[in-house]
Design a protein around this motif. Structure first.
Motif, PDB file in Angstrom:
ATOM      1  N   ASP A 194       0.850  -1.049   0.022  1.00  0.00           N
ATOM      2  CA  ASP A 194       0.330   0.319   0.015  1.00  0.00           C
ATOM      3  C   ASP A 194       1.009   1.464   0.211  1.00  0.00           C
ATOM      4  OD1 ASP A 194       0.410  -1.853   2.429  1.00  0.00           O
ATOM      5  OD2 ASP A 194      -0.293   0.758   3.838  1.00  0.00           O
ATOM      6  N   ASP A 195       2.115   1.203   0.643  1.00  0.00           N
ATOM      7  CA  ASP A 195       2.594   2.572   1.048  1.00  0.00           C
ATOM      8  C   ASP A 195       3.619   2.344  -0.305  1.00  0.00           C
ATOM      9  OD1 ASP A 195       4.244  -0.161   1.464  1.00  0.00           O
ATOM     10  OD2 ASP A 195       4.971   1.170   3.354  1.00  0.00           O
ATOM     11  N   PHE A 196       4.185   1.213  -1.544  1.00  0.00           N
ATOM     12  CA  PHE A 196       4.374   1.659  -2.377  1.00  0.00           C
ATOM     13  C   PHE A 196       3.671   1.822  -3.322  1.00  0.00           C
ATOM     14  CE2 PHE A 196       5.831  -1.265  -6.905  1.00  0.00           C
ATOM     15  CZ  PHE A 196       6.465  -0.337  -7.159  1.00  0.00           C
ATOM     16  N   GLU A 197       2.354   1.259  -3.380  1.00  0.00           N
ATOM     17  CA  GLU A 197       1.681   1.997  -4.473  1.00  0.00           C
ATOM     18  C   GLU A 197       1.031   3.204  -4.249  1.00  0.00           C
ATOM     19  OE1 GLU A 197      -2.039   3.520  -6.089  1.00  0.00           O
ATOM     20  OE2 GLU A 197      -1.251   3.268  -4.540  1.00  0.00           O
ATOM     21  N   ASN A 240      -1.839  -7.946  -3.823  1.00  0.00           N
ATOM     22  CA  ASN A 240      -1.769  -6.779  -3.929  1.00  0.00           C
ATOM     23  C   ASN A 240      -0.274  -5.187  -5.280  1.00  0.00           C
ATOM     24  OD1 ASN A 240      -3.450  -6.258  -1.710  1.00  0.00           O
ATOM     25  ND2 ASN A 240      -1.182  -5.365  -0.270  1.00  0.00           N
ATOM     26  N   LYS A 241       0.574  -6.474  -5.460  1.00  0.00           N
ATOM     27  CA  LYS A 241       1.674  -6.647  -6.576  1.00  0.00           C
ATOM     28  C   LYS A 241       0.579  -6.646  -7.538  1.00  0.00           C
ATOM     29  CE  LYS A 241       6.003  -4.906  -5.512  1.00  0.00           C
ATOM     30  NZ  LYS A 241       6.025  -6.049  -4.188  1.00  0.00           N
ATOM     31  N   LEU A 242      -0.061  -7.534  -8.360  1.00  0.00           N
ATOM     32  CA  LEU A 242      -1.155  -7.692  -8.974  1.00  0.00           C
ATOM     33  C   LEU A 242      -1.644  -6.229  -9.206  1.00  0.00           C
ATOM     34  CD1 LEU A 242      -1.732 -10.882  -9.764  1.00  0.00           C
ATOM     35  CD2 LEU A 242      -0.131  -9.975 -10.759  1.00  0.00           C
ATOM     36  N   TRP A 243      -2.069  -6.027  -8.149  1.00  0.00           N
ATOM     37  CA  TRP A 243      -2.528  -4.469  -8.216  1.00  0.00           C
ATOM     38  C   TRP A 243      -2.391  -2.788  -8.918  1.00  0.00           C
ATOM     39  CZ3 TRP A 243      -6.307  -5.846  -3.673  1.00  0.00           C
ATOM     40  CH2 TRP A 243      -6.881  -6.281  -3.752  1.00  0.00           C
ATOM     41  N   VAL A 244      -1.075  -3.435  -8.638  1.00  0.00           N
ATOM     42  CA  VAL A 244      -0.359  -2.252  -8.379  1.00  0.00           C
ATOM     43  C   VAL A 244       0.027  -2.167  -9.679  1.00  0.00           C
ATOM     44  CG1 VAL A 244       1.997  -0.652  -8.102  1.00  0.00           C
ATOM     45  CG2 VAL A 244       1.048  -1.703  -6.343  1.00  0.00           C
ATOM     46  N   PHE A 245       0.726  -3.294 -10.702  1.00  0.00           N
ATOM     47  CA  PHE A 245       1.693  -3.672 -12.180  1.00  0.00           C
ATOM     48  C   PHE A 245      -0.194  -3.678 -12.861  1.00  0.00           C
ATOM     49  CE2 PHE A 245       4.276  -6.685 -10.393  1.00  0.00           C
ATOM     50  CZ  PHE A 245       5.040  -4.969 -10.148  1.00  0.00           C
TER      51      PHE A 245
END
Length: 321
Positions: A194-197, A240-245
């Motif tokens: 969440d912080d990365f995104e 969450n990484k999939l959501w980011v990408f």
């Protein structure tokens, strides 16, 4: 000196707490000891079952405690706290941290000083996070901005740091105008990335600075990097990484390719070092399945909470609701 030259901007600290009252006490003591005090402190209690909320409410440094009806994770907690700080407390800068983060007395002053020295507007300024023994915590070192040119690097060096593309929520100072433009963290991430995104979204067109002169302690149970086996939380990591990408506008095409590649390598290392690869792979498959569905809007996740109106106001202003 520019728009960030003043040290008098209103700073509101946001602390997200959940069932770690002894660590929270250290965080609040660190905030109370600041050489340049925050102008307000908002504690988001994520439905703790210990006395974290009572501890915070009785602490003289705390301006407000908001108790959520259920645990929304770090993602929901920070979305709630940032919205509250901007809408109800008039924050011009929001200083966010977890309840296991202990700022040293000069932490906030150093972040503000770096903003003054930088020849332009700073969107995010990140502290150096050390573990309890003084070593820099590897999981919290901000990602440098890929391809930063000499001018950009020189300006960051003038401010005492280097340019970054993203950072963790372990002590970062965020420009409230950027929050109004880009909205809040994605609350449905719950935890991990969440912080990365969010910081990558803020810093796609904004300036980020790593400020090692600003020091905090991140008192995690163990010292380790982000490729240590997270157990069941690997589901959140993958989803969450999939959501980011695939669902976020935080990354451009080049960034997306770069970070997707580095993520694949990190997952491979994680699996290779795991003591139970079969279980970890199962958590990963679950994350892949969950990542096929879009996250719920933050206004939906935090509907019915004490901050619902604040969240809706920020998200509407940013065109995200």
């Amino acid at each position: 000196m520019g728009v960030d030259a003043s040290l008098d901007q209103r700073v509101v600290a946001v602390v997200v707490a959940w069932n770690r009252r002894d660590l929270l006490a250290q965080t609040l003591a660190g905030l109370a000891a600041q050489e340049r005090p925050a102008d307000g402190v908002v504690v988001i209690d994520n439905a703790s079952t210990d006395d974290s909320a009572e501890l915070a409410a009785s602490h003289p440094v705390v301006t407000e405690v908001v108790t959520l009806p259920e645990n929304t994770g770090g993602a929901g907690g920070f979305a709630a706290g940032i919205a509250r700080a901007v809408v109800r407390h008039g924050a011009e800068l929001v200083w966010v941290m977890d309840d296991d983060t202990v700022p040293t007395p000069g932490a906030l002053a150093a972040l503000l000083a770096a903003r003054v020295r930088y020849p332009g507007r700073v969107t995010v300024a990140a502290s150096r996070a050390d573990w309890s023994d003084g070593r820099e915590h590897p999981m919290n070192r901000p990602r440098p901005r890929p391809g930063a040119d000499r001018t950009t690097r020189g300006a960051a060096e003038l401010a005492g740091g280097y340019p970054i593309r993203s950072a963790s929520f372990v002590s970062i100072l965020i420009d409230a105008d950027a929050i109004r433009r880009h909205g809040l963290p994605e609350a449905d991430y719950f935890l991990w990335n969440d912080d990365f995104e969010y910081t990558a979204r803020l810093l796609r067109d904004g300036v980020g600075l790593y400020v090692p002169a600003s020091r905090v302690y991140h008192l995690t149970k163990v010292f380790g990097s982000s490729d240590a086996d997270p157990g069941p939380r690997f589901t959140n990591e993958v989803r969450n990484k999939l959501w980011v990408f695939t669902r976020s506008d935080a990354l451009g095409p080049a960034d997306r390719a770069l970070y997707a590649g580095s993520t694949a390598l990190r997952w491979a290392r994680m699996l290779g070092r795991s003591a139970d690869r079969r279980a970890l792979a199962g958590h990963g498959r679950r994350g892949l399945a969950e990542g096929l569905h879009a996250p719920r809007p933050t206004v939906a996740v935090l509907a019915g909470t004490p901050v619902a109106a604040d969240v809706a106001q920020v998200e509407r202003g940013a065109g995200r609701a």
